[in-house]
Design a protein around this motif. Structure first.
Motif, PDB file in Angstrom:
ATOM      1  N   VAL A  81      -5.839  -7.189  -5.947  1.00 12.84           N
ATOM      2  CA  VAL A  81      -5.426  -6.756  -4.612  1.00 12.84           C
ATOM      3  C   VAL A  81      -4.935  -5.313  -4.658  1.00 12.84           C
ATOM      4  CG1 VAL A  81      -4.808  -9.046  -3.756  1.00 12.84           C
ATOM      5  CG2 VAL A  81      -3.097  -7.691  -4.934  1.00 12.84           C
ATOM      6  N   LYS A  82      -4.970  -4.681  -3.498  1.00 10.91           N
ATOM      7  CA  LYS A  82      -4.453  -3.317  -3.357  1.00 10.91           C
ATOM      8  C   LYS A  82      -3.242  -3.378  -2.447  1.00 10.91           C
ATOM      9  CE  LYS A  82      -5.892   1.355  -2.137  1.00 10.91           C
ATOM     10  NZ  LYS A  82      -7.037   2.205  -1.745  1.00 10.91           N
ATOM     11  N   LEU A  83      -2.157  -2.702  -2.832  1.00  7.79           N
ATOM     12  CA  LEU A  83      -0.957  -2.635  -2.001  1.00  7.79           C
ATOM     13  C   LEU A  83      -1.211  -1.611  -0.903  1.00  7.79           C
ATOM     14  CD1 LEU A  83       1.929  -3.406  -1.331  1.00  7.79           C
ATOM     15  CD2 LEU A  83       2.712  -1.791  -3.053  1.00  7.79           C
ATOM     16  N   MET A  84      -1.319  -2.099   0.335  1.00 10.10           N
ATOM     17  CA  MET A  84      -1.671  -1.245   1.469  1.00 10.10           C
ATOM     18  C   MET A  84      -0.454  -0.624   2.144  1.00 10.10           C
ATOM     19  SD  MET A  84      -4.865  -1.488   1.279  1.00 10.10           S
ATOM     20  CE  MET A  84      -5.429  -0.658   2.752  1.00 10.10           C
ATOM     21  N   GLU A  85       0.651  -1.386   2.172  1.00  5.99           N
ATOM     22  CA  GLU A  85       1.809  -0.921   2.933  1.00  5.99           C
ATOM     23  C   GLU A  85       3.055  -1.674   2.481  1.00  5.99           C
ATOM     24  OE1 GLU A  85       3.136  -1.433   7.586  1.00  5.99           O
ATOM     25  OE2 GLU A  85       0.996  -1.222   7.163  1.00  5.99           O
ATOM     26  N   ILE A  86       4.192  -0.992   2.546  1.00 10.80           N
ATOM     27  CA  ILE A  86       5.491  -1.639   2.342  1.00 10.80           C
ATOM     28  C   ILE A  86       6.251  -1.454   3.637  1.00 10.80           C
ATOM     29  CG2 ILE A  86       7.640  -1.703   1.032  1.00 10.80           C
ATOM     30  CD1 ILE A  86       6.112  -0.419  -1.324  1.00 10.80           C
ATOM     31  N   ASP A  87       6.594  -2.553   4.293  1.00  6.46           N
ATOM     32  CA  ASP A  87       7.296  -2.489   5.570  1.00  6.46           C
ATOM     33  C   ASP A  87       8.666  -1.830   5.353  1.00  6.46           C
ATOM     34  OD1 ASP A  87       9.214  -3.491   7.714  1.00  6.46           O
ATOM     35  OD2 ASP A  87       7.310  -4.264   8.488  1.00  6.46           O
ATOM     36  N   GLN A  88       8.940  -0.778   6.103  1.00  9.03           N
ATOM     37  CA  GLN A  88      10.175  -0.010   5.937  1.00  9.03           C
ATOM     38  C   GLN A  88      11.420  -0.832   6.246  1.00  9.03           C
ATOM     39  OE1 GLN A  88      10.142   2.645   4.428  1.00  9.03           O
ATOM     40  NE2 GLN A  88       8.317   3.816   4.894  1.00  9.03           N
ATOM     41  N   LYS A  89      11.330  -1.708   7.232  1.00 13.14           N
ATOM     42  CA  LYS A  89      12.501  -2.479   7.648  1.00 13.14           C
ATOM     43  C   LYS A  89      12.759  -3.673   6.731  1.00 13.14           C
ATOM     44  CE  LYS A  89      12.188  -1.325  12.529  1.00 13.14           C
ATOM     45  NZ  LYS A  89      11.858  -1.801  13.862  1.00 13.14           N
ATOM     46  N   GLY A  91      10.868  -4.489   3.765  1.00 10.80           N
ATOM     47  CA  GLY A  91      10.516  -4.332   2.359  1.00 10.80           C
ATOM     48  C   GLY A  91       9.375  -5.242   1.926  1.00 10.80           C
ATOM     49  N   LYS A  92       8.695  -5.884   2.886  1.00 10.89           N
ATOM     50  CA  LYS A  92       7.601  -6.803   2.554  1.00 10.89           C
ATOM     51  C   LYS A  92       6.344  -6.018   2.209  1.00 10.89           C
ATOM     52  CE  LYS A  92       9.292 -10.615   5.316  1.00 10.89           C
ATOM     53  NZ  LYS A  92       9.056 -11.508   6.445  1.00 10.89           N
ATOM     54  N   TYR A  93       5.542  -6.615   1.297  1.00 15.24           N
ATOM     55  CA  TYR A  93       4.311  -5.975   0.826  1.00 15.24           C
ATOM     56  C   TYR A  93       3.101  -6.525   1.570  1.00 15.24           C
ATOM     57  CZ  TYR A  93       7.446  -4.941  -3.080  1.00 15.24           C
ATOM     58  OH  TYR A  93       8.502  -4.535  -3.841  1.00 15.24           O
ATOM     59  N   LYS A  94       2.238  -5.606   2.047  1.00 14.92           N
ATOM     60  CA  LYS A  94       1.002  -5.975   2.731  1.00 14.92           C
ATOM     61  C   LYS A  94      -0.146  -5.668   1.774  1.00 14.92           C
ATOM     62  CE  LYS A  94      -1.715  -4.845   6.826  1.00 14.92           C
ATOM     63  NZ  LYS A  94      -1.813  -3.948   7.982  1.00 14.92           N
ATOM     64  N   LEU A  95      -0.927  -6.697   1.432  1.00 19.17           N
ATOM     65  CA  LEU A  95      -1.984  -6.565   0.433  1.00 19.17           C
ATOM     66  C   LEU A  95      -3.365  -6.697   1.058  1.00 19.17           C
ATOM     67  CD1 LEU A  95      -0.392  -9.015  -2.171  1.00 19.17           C
ATOM     68  CD2 LEU A  95      -0.119  -6.521  -2.068  1.00 19.17           C
ATOM     69  N   SER A  96      -4.381  -6.193   0.331  1.00 15.76           N
ATOM     70  CA  SER A  96      -5.765  -6.361   0.758  1.00 15.76           C
ATOM     71  C   SER A  96      -6.649  -6.558  -0.465  1.00 15.76           C
ATOM     72  CB  SER A  96      -6.253  -5.143   1.542  1.00 15.76           C
ATOM     73  OG  SER A  96      -7.617  -5.312   1.910  1.00 15.76           O
ATOM     74  N   HIS A  97      -7.555  -7.502  -0.362  1.00 18.54           N
ATOM     75  CA  HIS A  97      -8.600  -7.694  -1.377  1.00 18.54           C
ATOM     76  C   HIS A  97      -9.902  -7.115  -0.834  1.00 18.54           C
ATOM     77  CE1 HIS A  97     -11.033  -9.535  -4.502  1.00 18.54           C
ATOM     78  NE2 HIS A  97     -11.795 -10.059  -3.562  1.00 18.54           N
TER      79      HIS A  97
END
Length: 179
Positions: A81-89, A91-97
């Motif tokens: 997976v690629k880490l696409m975004e870290i939510d600023q508020k 801290g959750k990680y948004k992933l994409s395959h």
């Protein structure tokens, strides 16, 4: 920091584990993760020890999936997976395959509706003239339910009014007089 072990391989393995624990995930980096749990909307993938991210169902594959299982994923599976975004508020990680696999030939992305910015309002159609509000004819009285209106009824009857105690007395009022 000092790490000791009986051989170089064990020392390198221990240092690798320590670095993985203290490492901070970076947006844009690719990770070999482990599917930890599957939800109707996607799955949670552990990309580093103690660091899970959401792989949304729409980010698993280029084709539309109804379920995560449809992609052949189950708990414990390894997935890149690629880490696409870290939510600023949060801290959750948004992933994409999906971004790591080739786009199918002739693939056309579905057009997404644009959401209005928070605080913005969509344009509403113009309302017709409201007319004179002086006389209000054919209006139900208040107090009675009529469709979405609440109408009034002057003939209200209290159902408890008939149920007065039969042997009501003022005995309780005079209890202090009793010795």
């Amino acid at each position: 920091m000092q790490v000791s072990a009986p051989n170089k391989e064990s020392i390198d393995a221990a240092i690798g584990k320590i670095k993985a624990i203290v490492a901070i995930p970076e947006v844009g980096e690719v990770y070999e993760g482990t599917v930890r749990s599957i939800m109707p909307y996607g799955c949670f993938v552990e990309i580093m020890p103690g660091k899970d991210g959401l792989l949304h169902i729409s980010e698993i594959d280029w084709k539309r999936l109804e379920t995560v299982e449809e992609a052949g994923l189950k708990e414990g599976d390894k997935i890149t997976v690629k880490l696409m975004e870290i939510d600023q508020k949060t801290g959750k990680y948004k992933l994409s395959h999906r971004v790591l696999i080739p786009k199918p030939e002739g693939y056309v992305e579905r057009e997404r509706r644009q959401r209005p910015e928070r605080g913005e309002r969509r344009n509403r159609p113009e309302r017709g003239e409201r007319g004179d509000r002086g006389e209000r004819r054919n209006r139900p009285e208040r107090g009675e339910r009529n469709g979405n209106r609440f109408e009034h009824r002057n003939d209200y009857h209290d159902p408890m009014a008939e149920h007065e105690p039969k042997d009501f007395s003022d005995a309780l009022d005079h209890m202090s007089d009793i010795d």
